[in-house]
Design a protein around this motif. Structure first.
Motif, PDB file in Angstrom:
ATOM      1  N   MET A  17      12.645  -0.071  11.954  1.00  0.00           N
ATOM      2  CA  MET A  17      11.790   0.229  10.807  1.00  0.00           C
ATOM      3  C   MET A  17      11.749  -0.951   9.824  1.00  0.00           C
ATOM      4  SD  MET A  17       9.750   2.369   9.386  1.00  0.00           S
ATOM      5  CE  MET A  17      10.084   3.820  10.396  1.00  0.00           C
ATOM      6  N   ARG A  18      12.872  -1.612   9.623  1.00  0.00           N
ATOM      7  CA  ARG A  18      12.924  -2.769   8.730  1.00  0.00           C
ATOM      8  C   ARG A  18      12.035  -3.894   9.232  1.00  0.00           C
ATOM      9  NH1 ARG A  18      18.629  -5.676   7.911  1.00  0.00           N
ATOM     10  NH2 ARG A  18      18.201  -6.060  10.118  1.00  0.00           N
ATOM     11  N   SER A  19      12.064  -4.166  10.512  1.00  0.00           N
ATOM     12  CA  SER A  19      11.219  -5.215  11.091  1.00  0.00           C
ATOM     13  C   SER A  19       9.739  -4.844  10.976  1.00  0.00           C
ATOM     14  CB  SER A  19      11.584  -5.437  12.561  1.00  0.00           C
ATOM     15  OG  SER A  19      12.937  -5.811  12.696  1.00  0.00           O
ATOM     16  N   ARG A  20       9.444  -3.567  11.226  1.00  0.00           N
ATOM     17  CA  ARG A  20       8.045  -3.121  11.125  1.00  0.00           C
ATOM     18  C   ARG A  20       7.513  -3.289   9.701  1.00  0.00           C
ATOM     19  NH1 ARG A  20       5.958   3.133  12.079  1.00  0.00           N
ATOM     20  NH2 ARG A  20       3.777   2.758  11.423  1.00  0.00           N
ATOM     21  N   ILE A  21       8.345  -2.980   8.709  1.00  0.00           N
ATOM     22  CA  ILE A  21       7.921  -3.100   7.307  1.00  0.00           C
ATOM     23  C   ILE A  21       7.672  -4.557   6.949  1.00  0.00           C
ATOM     24  CG2 ILE A  21       8.706  -2.826   4.930  1.00  0.00           C
ATOM     25  CD1 ILE A  21      10.108  -0.255   5.813  1.00  0.00           C
ATOM     26  N   LYS A  22       8.543  -5.455   7.401  1.00  0.00           N
ATOM     27  CA  LYS A  22       8.350  -6.871   7.115  1.00  0.00           C
ATOM     28  C   LYS A  22       7.034  -7.384   7.688  1.00  0.00           C
ATOM     29  CE  LYS A  22      13.248  -8.163   6.768  1.00  0.00           C
ATOM     30  NZ  LYS A  22      14.333  -8.993   7.369  1.00  0.00           N
ATOM     31  N   LYS A  23       6.715  -6.975   8.916  1.00  0.00           N
ATOM     32  CA  LYS A  23       5.463  -7.417   9.535  1.00  0.00           C
ATOM     33  C   LYS A  23       4.257  -6.867   8.775  1.00  0.00           C
ATOM     34  CE  LYS A  23       7.356  -7.829  14.208  1.00  0.00           C
ATOM     35  NZ  LYS A  23       7.294  -7.297  15.599  1.00  0.00           N
ATOM     36  N   GLU A  24       4.328  -5.595   8.392  1.00  0.00           N
ATOM     37  CA  GLU A  24       3.189  -5.000   7.691  1.00  0.00           C
ATOM     38  C   GLU A  24       3.015  -5.595   6.299  1.00  0.00           C
ATOM     39  OE1 GLU A  24       2.141  -1.080   7.869  1.00  0.00           O
ATOM     40  OE2 GLU A  24       2.863  -0.674   9.900  1.00  0.00           O
ATOM     41  N   ILE A  25       4.119  -5.921   5.631  1.00  0.00           N
ATOM     42  CA  ILE A  25       4.013  -6.544   4.304  1.00  0.00           C
ATOM     43  C   ILE A  25       3.392  -7.929   4.423  1.00  0.00           C
ATOM     44  CG2 ILE A  25       5.369  -7.523   2.420  1.00  0.00           C
ATOM     45  CD1 ILE A  25       7.203  -5.150   2.559  1.00  0.00           C
ATOM     46  N   ARG A  26       3.813  -8.715   5.426  1.00  0.00           N
ATOM     47  CA  ARG A  26       3.236 -10.046   5.614  1.00  0.00           C
ATOM     48  C   ARG A  26       1.737  -9.963   5.908  1.00  0.00           C
ATOM     49  NH1 ARG A  26       8.256 -11.417   8.303  1.00  0.00           N
ATOM     50  NH2 ARG A  26       7.304 -10.770  10.282  1.00  0.00           N
ATOM     51  N   ALA A  27       1.360  -9.022   6.769  1.00  0.00           N
ATOM     52  CA  ALA A  27      -0.063  -8.873   7.103  1.00  0.00           C
ATOM     53  C   ALA A  27      -0.867  -8.409   5.894  1.00  0.00           C
ATOM     54  CB  ALA A  27      -0.219  -7.887   8.265  1.00  0.00           C
ATOM     55  N   SER A  28      -0.305  -7.457   5.138  1.00  0.00           N
ATOM     56  CA  SER A  28      -1.003  -6.955   3.962  1.00  0.00           C
ATOM     57  C   SER A  28      -1.123  -8.035   2.886  1.00  0.00           C
ATOM     58  CB  SER A  28      -0.277  -5.738   3.403  1.00  0.00           C
ATOM     59  OG  SER A  28      -0.929  -5.221   2.262  1.00  0.00           O
ATOM     60  N   ARG A  68      10.397   4.237   2.054  1.00  0.00           N
ATOM     61  CA  ARG A  68      11.223   5.422   1.775  1.00  0.00           C
ATOM     62  C   ARG A  68      11.866   5.961   3.049  1.00  0.00           C
ATOM     63  NH1 ARG A  68       6.900   6.536  -1.935  1.00  0.00           N
ATOM     64  NH2 ARG A  68       5.863   7.870  -0.402  1.00  0.00           N
ATOM     65  N   ARG A  69      11.120   5.912   4.161  1.00  0.00           N
ATOM     66  CA  ARG A  69      11.698   6.374   5.436  1.00  0.00           C
ATOM     67  C   ARG A  69      12.822   5.452   5.878  1.00  0.00           C
ATOM     68  NH1 ARG A  69       7.448   6.986  10.151  1.00  0.00           N
ATOM     69  NH2 ARG A  69       6.445   8.124   8.419  1.00  0.00           N
ATOM     70  N   ARG A  70      12.651   4.142   5.669  1.00  0.00           N
ATOM     71  CA  ARG A  70      13.708   3.186   6.001  1.00  0.00           C
ATOM     72  C   ARG A  70      14.962   3.453   5.172  1.00  0.00           C
ATOM     73  NH1 ARG A  70      12.969  -2.344   3.241  1.00  0.00           N
ATOM     74  NH2 ARG A  70      13.580  -0.896   1.577  1.00  0.00           N
ATOM     75  N   ASP A  71      14.781   3.724   3.870  1.00  0.00           N
ATOM     76  CA  ASP A  71      15.932   3.974   3.003  1.00  0.00           C
ATOM     77  C   ASP A  71      16.657   5.260   3.400  1.00  0.00           C
ATOM     78  OD1 ASP A  71      15.264   1.676   1.645  1.00  0.00           O
ATOM     79  OD2 ASP A  71      14.194   2.724   0.033  1.00  0.00           O
ATOM     80  N   ARG A  72      15.893   6.264   3.816  1.00  0.00           N
ATOM     81  CA  ARG A  72      16.552   7.506   4.267  1.00  0.00           C
ATOM     82  C   ARG A  72      17.360   7.264   5.540  1.00  0.00           C
ATOM     83  NH1 ARG A  72      11.551   9.930   2.646  1.00  0.00           N
ATOM     84  NH2 ARG A  72      10.811   9.910   4.811  1.00  0.00           N
ATOM     85  N   SER A  77       0.824  -1.200   0.000  1.00  0.00           N
ATOM     86  CA  SER A  77       0.000   0.000   0.000  1.00  0.00           C
ATOM     87  C   SER A  77       0.863   1.257   0.000  1.00  0.00           C
ATOM     88  CB  SER A  77      -0.924   0.007   1.215  1.00  0.00           C
ATOM     89  OG  SER A  77      -0.151   0.015   2.407  1.00  0.00           O
ATOM     90  N   ILE A  78       0.195   2.399  -0.147  1.00  0.00           N
ATOM     91  CA  ILE A  78       0.909   3.683  -0.116  1.00  0.00           C
ATOM     92  C   ILE A  78       1.562   3.886   1.249  1.00  0.00           C
ATOM     93  CG2 ILE A  78       0.606   6.185  -0.263  1.00  0.00           C
ATOM     94  CD1 ILE A  78      -1.599   5.742  -2.254  1.00  0.00           C
ATOM     95  N   HIS A  79       0.879   3.465   2.307  1.00  0.00           N
ATOM     96  CA  HIS A  79       1.455   3.575   3.655  1.00  0.00           C
ATOM     97  C   HIS A  79       2.756   2.790   3.764  1.00  0.00           C
ATOM     98  CE1 HIS A  79       1.811   3.625   7.993  1.00  0.00           C
ATOM     99  NE2 HIS A  79       1.744   2.286   8.024  1.00  0.00           N
ATOM    100  N   ILE A  80       2.776   1.570   3.232  1.00  0.00           N
ATOM    101  CA  ILE A  80       3.993   0.756   3.281  1.00  0.00           C
ATOM    102  C   ILE A  80       5.084   1.382   2.412  1.00  0.00           C
ATOM    103  CG2 ILE A  80       4.958  -1.506   2.709  1.00  0.00           C
ATOM    104  CD1 ILE A  80       2.308  -2.759   3.445  1.00  0.00           C
TER     105      ILE A  80
END
Length: 401
Positions: free
Chosen positions: A88-99, A64-68, A56-59
């Protein structure tokens, strides 16, 4: 666009519509649709980058925030920034799996109403994807797209058959003759509103979305064109041209003979085909011309009804201790090898009128096809037998107009 279409329809019926031939009227309609699309629909060049549908746009913002944070850490080497990056990397992985889980559950839940997202997801997971590998022809291996298109075109044309009217046995027609077809504006508008907007772009570049949105205003013009085509027994040149998409069937992927051709033809011609076929099938059904044992290409008949009938017959025979013999025949390239003269002779014996026969003859005559592979088009070849096989809808389903 609707305002322009209403004005065009008024100008179309200016008393000259019956004096122009079918080719001129079709070119007039097609040029208007092309011009109104260019004037009213904005266009832009696409970058071609495709994101995963569950990202999603949120992810994307979190990525982008993780890359910065990662770039900032490489410059400063501060521990607190590194910890934020890891978090932030762990949070993104969890949100991608849930999405992703929610996305898969969603397409599985809606598979009965719309199966296209499901198969799009499945095909995306295939290792072979949709790329056509190098093809093995009679004398060499071809690698370029244009050579592949020519190889497919040669293969698909090689199965065509030819026969003359002298080879067709003469048969007397049935007593009941089919009525002439009268196309109504209401019926054409209904068909236009039922178009699938995801249909591939056809040789005449008429987009189904445009026809569907302008259904009410363009229906009188299209219905007059259809009636003129049936009455005169003629079709525009675009309606007898097909783009062939090769679809892999089985066995060796490098052999062109293991692919089946799918025809992309004019959408307007598909609508008229539907009107013709539905009226022919209505004539067959009302007069009991087709045998009750035919279950294919008929309304309320399918593989399931045939299976129920056959199992019931076998079970009855076994209960009576009778012998049951089963013969299974499969005709190779059945749709591609249908002799045109034999098909027209068969329609005549089944009561199809001269008007419809002339239209069928014009529909099958002087047809051309070109194979398209990744945008590369082969030289056109003549179609001397067979009927177009498309994925628009079932051309033999009944929908009275």
């Amino acid at each position: 666009m609707r305002h322009e279409t209403r004005a065009f329809t008024q100008n179309y019926f200016n008393g000259l519509q019956n004096k122009r031939d079918i080719e001129s009227n079709w070119k007039l309609i097609k040029s208007f649709l092309d011009s109104t699309v260019k004037r009213n629909i904005p266009s832009k060049m696409s970058s071609g980058r495709k994101s995963l549908p569950w990202v999603s746009i949120h992810i994307q913002r979190l990525i982008r925030r993780r890359d910065r944070l990662h770039s900032l850490y490489k410059r400063t080497r501060k521990t607190n920034i590194y910890d934020k990056w890891v978090e932030m990397r762990s949070r993104i992985k969890k949100e991608i799996r849930a999405s992703h889980t929610n996305f898969v559950n969603g397409i599985l839940w809606d598979v009965k109403t719309d199966c296209k997202p499901f198969w799009k997801y499945i095909n995306g997971k295939r290792k072979d994807k949709h790329c056509i590998p190098p093809l093995q022809t009679k004398d060499k291996i071809v690698f370029s797209d244009i050579d592949k298109a020519e190889a497919f075109n040669e293969q698909f044309s090689s199965v065509f058959t030819r026969n003359t009217s002298d080879e067709i046995p003469l048969q007397c027609p049935v007593c009941v003759r089919m009525d002439d077809i009268h196309v109504s504006t209401f019926g054409v508008e209904k068909l236009l509103r039922g178009l699938k907007t995801s249909t591939a772009v056809v040789p005449d570049n008429t987009h189904p979305w445009v026809l569907k949105e302008l259904a009410t205003d363009i229906a009188p013009t299209i219905s007059h064109l259809f009636q003129q085509s049936i009455t005169d027994g003629s079709l525009p040149r675009d309606w007898r041209t097909a783009n062939i998409c090769p679809i892999y069937k089985k066995n060796d992927v490098s052999s062109p003979s293991n692919y089946r051709p799918v025809s992309l033809t004019s959408i307007c011609c598909k609508l008229l085909e539907h009107i013709i076929s539905s009226n022919i099938m209505e004539h067959f059904q009302n007069n009991n011309i087709l045998t009750a044992k035919q279950h294919a290409f008929r309304k309320y008949h399918s593989c399931e009804t045939q299976l129920v009938s056959v199992i019931n017959e076998w079970a009855s025979s076994l209960d009576q201790r009778k012998q049951v013999d089963v013969f299974i025949l499969d005709f190779e390239k059945a749709f591609d090898t249908v002799p045109h003269e034999l098909l027209k002779s068969k329609l005549y014996t089944m009561g199809v009128t001269h008007q419809v026969l002339c239209w069928v003859d014009a529909f099958l005559s002087d047809r051309e096809q070109s194979v398209v592979v990744n945008g590369s088009r082969s030289n056109p070849s003549k179609v001397t037998s067979g009927v177009p096989k498309g994925q628009f809808w079932d051309p033999f389903s009944s929908w009275p107009i």
